[in-house]
Design a protein around this motif. Structure first.
Motif, PDB file in Angstrom:
ATOM      1  N   TYR A 127       0.830  -1.191   0.000  1.00 61.91           N
ATOM      2  CA  TYR A 127       0.000   0.000   0.000  1.00 61.91           C
ATOM      3  C   TYR A 127       0.870   1.249   0.000  1.00 61.91           C
ATOM      4  N   GLY A 166      -3.506   0.591  -3.497  1.00 65.61           N
ATOM      5  CA  GLY A 166      -2.972  -0.746  -3.308  1.00 65.61           C
ATOM      6  C   GLY A 166      -2.245  -1.202  -4.558  1.00 65.61           C
ATOM      7  N   PRO A 174       0.917  -4.665   4.674  1.00 66.36           N
ATOM      8  CA  PRO A 174      -0.175  -4.853   5.637  1.00 66.36           C
ATOM      9  C   PRO A 174       0.193  -5.832   6.729  1.00 66.36           C
ATOM     10  N   LEU A 218      -4.559  -9.627   8.130  1.00 65.52           N
ATOM     11  CA  LEU A 218      -5.702  -8.859   7.642  1.00 65.52           C
ATOM     12  C   LEU A 218      -6.006  -9.183   6.181  1.00 65.52           C
ATOM     13  N   PRO A 250      -7.233  -8.183   2.277  1.00 68.20           N
ATOM     14  CA  PRO A 250      -7.033  -6.972   1.474  1.00 68.20           C
ATOM     15  C   PRO A 250      -8.173  -5.985   1.688  1.00 68.20           C
ATOM     16  N   VAL A 251      -7.870  -4.715   1.519  1.00 69.60           N
ATOM     17  CA  VAL A 251      -8.875  -3.672   1.668  1.00 69.60           C
ATOM     18  C   VAL A 251      -9.898  -3.801   0.547  1.00 69.60           C
ATOM     19  N   THR A 309     -10.200  -0.719   8.779  1.00 67.07           N
ATOM     20  CA  THR A 309      -9.933  -0.714   7.339  1.00 67.07           C
ATOM     21  C   THR A 309      -8.597  -1.353   7.037  1.00 67.07           C
ATOM     22  N   LEU A 310      -7.560  -0.958   7.774  1.00 66.53           N
ATOM     23  CA  LEU A 310      -6.216  -1.417   7.442  1.00 66.53           C
ATOM     24  C   LEU A 310      -5.259  -1.073   8.570  1.00 66.53           C
ATOM     25  N   MET A 369      -0.907  -1.345   8.867  1.00 69.64           N
ATOM     26  CA  MET A 369       0.228  -1.634   7.993  1.00 69.64           C
ATOM     27  C   MET A 369       1.493  -0.992   8.554  1.00 69.64           C
ATOM     28  N   HIS A 372      -2.717   2.914  11.009  1.00 65.93           N
ATOM     29  CA  HIS A 372      -3.978   2.183  10.998  1.00 65.93           C
ATOM     30  C   HIS A 372      -5.101   3.138  10.657  1.00 65.93           C
TER      31      HIS A 372
END
Length: 204
Positions: free
Chosen positions: A3, A54, A91, A95, A97-98, A140-141, A143, A154
């Motif tokens: 990302y 991404g 990431p 988790l 992928p978004v 959401t994420l 990383m 985050h």
């Protein structure tokens, strides 16, 4: 999956112009990566646009970075930009992928500096804590940075700032958050921004 967050500092009053340029830039025939989020800052450093994309791997991320660095009109809005920074991330491996979707009207983007060696124990702490924390509100994420000082970022969506405050208080009261052992690896240098999704943001 890797990302990137590009942070565009822009001249006051140029947000609409900048967002239109970004929309065209990320859809250009030679563009690589997938637009995931595009936010204007509402709390924190103002007059900024954060662009989350991404990439399938390092080669496409680097190629897209070189495209931006090789033009006087990065993101299709070079005349509006006063400063431009890039951050590359991997990431947390547990988790998914978004995925674009409607998750909240405000997004919090938080970055914490880590002590040396802090990435593996931070990932482990988050992996243990997220099942319970995720039941209160989605993540959401999360990383960790691949360049610059050790840190991780985050991103959390919320229905409102009031909802954010209530959920965070609930997580602390239940002992769900912060992740047990996670703060041990923080330097104490932290930054938080509240972003509002733009009309082109797949995350909204």
């Amino acid at each position: 999956m890797l990302y990137e967050i590009a942070t565009l500092s822009i001249r006051f009053g140029t947000a609409a112009q900048a967002v239109a340029g970004i929309a065209d830039y990320v859809k250009a025939p030679d563009a690589l990566g997938r637009l995931l989020g595009c936010w204007t800052t509402d709390i924190g450093d103002l007059n900024q646009i954060l662009v989350l994309r991404g990439f399938d791997g390092a080669a496409s991320l680097i190629a897209e970075r070189e495209r931006a660095l090789g033009t006087t009109n990065p993101f299709g809005c070079g005349a509006a930009i006063t400063a431009l920074t890039f951050d590359s991330y991997a990431p947390f491996p547990f988790l998914p992928p978004v995925e674009p979707g409607k998750y909240g009207s405000v997004y919090e983007i938080r970055t914490y500096r880590l002590k040396h060696g802090g990435v593996p124990p931070t990932i482990a702490a988050w992996a243990a804590a997220m099942p319970a924390r995720g039941r209160l509100s989605p993540l959401t994420l999360a990383m960790y940075a691949l360049d610059g000082p050790p840190r991780f970022t985050h991103i959390w969506p919320y229905a409102s700032l009031d909802a954010r405050a209530a959920i965070r208080s609930d997580a602390v009261a239940q002992g769900i958050w912060p992740p047990k052992g996670g703060p041990d690896w923080l330097t104490g240098e932290m930054r938080s921004v509240i972003g509002l999704p733009t009309a082109i943001s797949p995350l909204s």
